[in-house]
Design a protein around this motif. Sequence first.
Motif, short mmCIF file in Angstrom:
data_model
loop_
_atom_site.label_atom_id
_atom_site.label_comp_id
_atom_site.label_asym_id
_atom_site.label_seq_id
_atom_site.Cartn_x
_atom_site.Cartn_y
_atom_site.Cartn_z
N ALA A 123 27.60 16.25 41.82
CA ALA A 123 27.89 15.86 40.44
C ALA A 123 28.31 17.06 39.60
CB ALA A 123 26.66 15.20 39.81
N GLY A 124 27.86 18.24 39.98
CA GLY A 124 28.21 19.44 39.24
C GLY A 124 29.55 20.00 39.67
N PRO A 125 30.05 21.00 38.96
CA PRO A 125 31.34 21.61 39.33
C PRO A 125 31.22 22.40 40.62
CG PRO A 125 30.28 22.87 37.58
CD PRO A 125 29.44 21.63 37.78
N ALA A 126 32.33 22.51 41.33
CA ALA A 126 32.34 23.31 42.56
C ALA A 126 32.14 24.78 42.20
CB ALA A 126 33.67 23.13 43.29
N ASN A 127 31.55 25.55 43.15
CA ASN A 127 31.31 26.96 42.85
C ASN A 127 32.63 27.68 42.60
OD1 ASN A 127 32.24 28.46 45.47
ND2 ASN A 127 30.99 26.76 46.22
N SER A 128 32.58 28.62 41.68
CA SER A 128 33.81 29.29 41.23
C SER A 128 34.31 30.28 42.26
CB SER A 128 33.55 30.02 39.91
OG SER A 128 32.61 31.05 40.11
N ALA A 129 35.60 30.56 42.19
CA ALA A 129 36.19 31.53 43.12
C ALA A 129 35.60 32.91 42.92
CB ALA A 129 37.70 31.59 42.93
N ASN A 196 23.74 20.26 53.47
CA ASN A 196 24.36 21.58 53.51
C ASN A 196 25.72 21.59 52.84
OD1 ASN A 196 23.04 23.92 55.28
ND2 ASN A 196 22.33 21.96 56.06
N VAL A 197 26.50 20.52 53.03
CA VAL A 197 27.79 20.42 52.34
C VAL A 197 27.57 20.42 50.82
CG1 VAL A 197 29.79 18.94 51.92
CG2 VAL A 197 28.96 19.28 54.25
N GLY A 198 26.54 19.70 50.37
CA GLY A 198 26.22 19.68 48.95
C GLY A 198 25.85 21.05 48.42
N PHE A 199 25.06 21.81 49.18
CA PHE A 199 24.69 23.16 48.76
C PHE A 199 25.92 24.06 48.63
CE2 PHE A 199 20.23 22.69 50.81
CZ PHE A 199 19.79 22.04 49.67
N PHE A 200 26.82 23.97 49.61
CA PHE A 200 28.01 24.81 49.58
C PHE A 200 28.95 24.39 48.44
CE2 PHE A 200 26.99 25.72 54.13
CZ PHE A 200 26.85 27.09 53.98
N HIS A 201 28.89 23.13 48.04
CA HIS A 201 29.68 22.69 46.89
C HIS A 201 29.15 23.31 45.60
CE1 HIS A 201 32.11 19.95 44.40
NE2 HIS A 201 31.02 19.82 43.65
N ALA A 202 27.83 23.42 45.50
CA ALA A 202 27.21 23.89 44.25
C ALA A 202 27.09 25.41 44.18
CB ALA A 202 25.82 23.26 44.09
N VAL A 222 22.82 22.74 38.27
CA VAL A 222 23.58 21.59 37.80
C VAL A 222 22.92 20.92 36.60
CG1 VAL A 222 24.51 19.31 38.42
CG2 VAL A 222 24.55 21.19 40.09
N ILE A 223 21.60 20.68 36.67
CA ILE A 223 20.96 19.90 35.60
C ILE A 223 19.77 20.59 34.94
CG2 ILE A 223 21.71 17.66 36.48
CD1 ILE A 223 19.05 17.28 37.80
N GLY A 224 19.56 21.88 35.23
CA GLY A 224 18.55 22.61 34.49
C GLY A 224 17.32 23.00 35.28
N GLU A 225 16.58 23.98 34.76
CA GLU A 225 15.44 24.55 35.45
C GLU A 225 14.25 23.58 35.57
OE1 GLU A 225 15.25 27.37 37.14
OE2 GLU A 225 17.38 27.51 36.73
N ASN A 226 14.11 22.67 34.61
CA ASN A 226 13.00 21.71 34.71
C ASN A 226 13.16 20.83 35.94
OD1 ASN A 226 11.65 22.54 32.39
ND2 ASN A 226 12.87 21.22 31.05
#
Length: 324
Positions: A123-129, A196-202, A222-226
């Motif tokens: 749901a969050g943006p892909a990791n930046s270059a 793992n695919v999700g982790f690499f996306h984030a 993606v959605i905060g520390e809480n």
Amino acid sequence: LVGAGVALCGALVMADLSVRTPRSGGSTVFLREAYGPRAAFMFGWTSILLNPVAGAAITLVSVRNLGRLFGLTESTQTFLALGWVAAIMVLNMVASRLVARIIGGVGIFKISALAAVVIVCFAGPANSAAATTATLAPIDSPWVGFGLAVVATMFAYDGWDGISLVAGEVREPSKTIPRATLLGMGLILLVYLTVNVGFFHAMPLAEVATTPALAATAVGRVIGENAAKWVTAFVACSAASTVFSSLMCNPRVAFALAEEGAFFPGVARVHTRWRTPVVAIAIYGVMMMAYIASGSGFERLTRYMVLGYLPFYGLVALAAIKAR
């Protein structure tokens, strides 16, 4: 992917041999049938020494996450781990059917929670270059790095031989064992690879490789520390629940050895009321607690376990070929 392929092949080999020889004990039984009592004896004693390592390492993951969440000292974490193992050890002795139900229920909860983690990561943006330009720690050789990665992955998939350990207690093994193996491994591979695919996306690769609390960090980004705190609590509970199945299946190796005279006869004792191998479970639980109390780290424990088993798994694969 390499680890997934190896684990799947191993699970299918174990299922095939379990159907051919539906007796509790797993690789100990298969090695005896293929190579004689000496090979079984060596593997059995190796298992008695190394099997508790997995349970100890996973328990350490649980209490370390709880320590991070509640600010517990290292000594408090150790005492908490010892108490948890002792409690589950006793429960496995007196109520094995209840433990089996707990394992099934917890499995559904884990899959649901991990699915939620994956959805949040995507749901969050892909990791930046820019973030991907971070460098990893240098290694002596790419083959060394690949080997260490496969060892870690094999531990993540550990448990693919679990049903062979209790094959003698399964109804209609020719039908139940293949179905359970295919369903269980299919779910595990799907969940593990998708997560793992999700982790690499984030997150970028370098951060994935160096972050100790991976799921919590990815969700927190993606959605905060809480939310990250809730994920940390889930990881702790998930790891702690693995002790149920570890203490249920693995003591059967010592039990099988004792039944055949290769271990102390008293270990083969089955409680008249509870119908469980109480001595074997007690030995396994005490050894888990000893590894926890030793202070060895998670990485060292897991590498010892995987590398110690690899030669025997190769012999079991050859035994499957011989059986055909």
